[in-house]
Design a protein around this motif. Sequence first.
Motif, PDB file in Angstrom:
ATOM      1  N   SER A 168       0.772  -1.096  -0.057  1.00 16.52           N
ATOM      2  CA  SER A 168      -0.105  -0.101   0.029  1.00 16.52           C
ATOM      3  C   SER A 168       0.817   1.235   0.087  1.00 16.52           C
ATOM      4  N   MET A 169       0.282   2.270  -0.249  1.00 17.07           N
ATOM      5  CA  MET A 169       1.073   3.594  -0.307  1.00 17.07           C
ATOM      6  C   MET A 169       1.610   3.876   1.170  1.00 17.07           C
ATOM      7  N   GLU A 170       0.986   3.428   2.162  1.00 19.35           N
ATOM      8  CA  GLU A 170       1.119   3.641   3.535  1.00 19.35           C
ATOM      9  C   GLU A 170       2.389   2.905   3.769  1.00 19.35           C
ATOM     10  N   THR A 171       2.612   1.491   3.314  1.00 21.91           N
ATOM     11  CA  THR A 171       3.575   0.700   3.695  1.00 21.91           C
ATOM     12  C   THR A 171       4.756   1.201   2.830  1.00 21.91           C
ATOM     13  N   GLU A 172       4.780   1.682   1.669  1.00 19.81           N
ATOM     14  CA  GLU A 172       5.835   2.214   0.921  1.00 19.81           C
ATOM     15  C   GLU A 172       6.374   3.495   1.632  1.00 19.81           C
ATOM     16  N   HIS A 173       5.525   4.477   1.949  1.00 21.41           N
ATOM     17  CA  HIS A 173       5.759   5.300   2.770  1.00 21.41           C
ATOM     18  C   HIS A 173       6.701   5.185   4.215  1.00 21.41           C
ATOM     19  N   ASP A 174       6.011   4.371   4.815  1.00 21.84           N
ATOM     20  CA  ASP A 174       6.771   3.842   6.293  1.00 21.84           C
ATOM     21  C   ASP A 174       8.287   3.146   5.920  1.00 21.84           C
ATOM     22  N   LEU A 175       8.328   2.312   5.058  1.00 21.25           N
ATOM     23  CA  LEU A 175       9.604   1.713   4.383  1.00 21.25           C
ATOM     24  C   LEU A 175      10.591   2.938   3.996  1.00 21.25           C
ATOM     25  N   ALA A 176      10.083   4.015   3.395  1.00 20.81           N
ATOM     26  CA  ALA A 176      10.927   4.989   2.903  1.00 20.81           C
ATOM     27  C   ALA A 176      11.536   5.749   4.309  1.00 20.81           C
TER      28      ALA A 176
END
Length: 238
Positions: free
Chosen positions: A211-219
């Motif tokens: 999800s976009m949230e997962t991608e953001h948290d990983l970044a």
Amino acid sequence: APTSASELRMVIEGAARLDLVQAFSAGDDTGIRFNHAISQAYLTSRFLQAVPDAWQTLVERTASPEMRESILMWAARAGDRETAQVVCEALVERARDLTDDRGLALVVTAAEIASSVGVPDFPEIVQDVEEAAWARATPRAKVAAVKRLEGRSEEWVFARLYEATRDRNYRVRWSASGTIVAGGLDAFAALGHTFAKVLSNAESLSPDQWSMETEHDLAVLGWILPALSGRVQDDRLE
């Protein structure tokens, strides 16, 4: 503290000579204007030591930086946990009525007092006001709030900072991430399980399912973990 009008006049005259205040005529009285905000905050905090109940008037009438600093100085110096909790509750209630940056500033002042004195119930005191205060604040106020939380070691502080890494504004996200890194071992103790959950969730899915949230948290973890590894020796950071 001065106990008579004559003593008060002497204090004002001495402060004026030291260039701490400017004295001027105000009808039949003498008015004063502080030359430096920190002097105003310090001297007000000393006044609060002599007249402890006066803090209530400060909270009700103004949310200025000088007021916040003076109450923080006074409460931290007194170290009275019971009084500090009452003050924190009053600051949070005042913040509830504000729709500008002052609301977040009052919440952060309450957080600083709670951290300095050791108010154990602060997360419960602030829970229904904190999120709204952060949401209403400008990026500039959020960055200032993040900087003021640096050096605090409570778990609830790092939880708030981690939420700030999800802010829409880059400066807020970057500032919050840097403050987490500065927390070193305390930060990892508070957020290590959150970091592990983010990584575990990402590993359980293929990248096209993130999800976009997962991608953001990983970044964000890409900012935090390499920098944190230089401060914390833990196999989970490898």
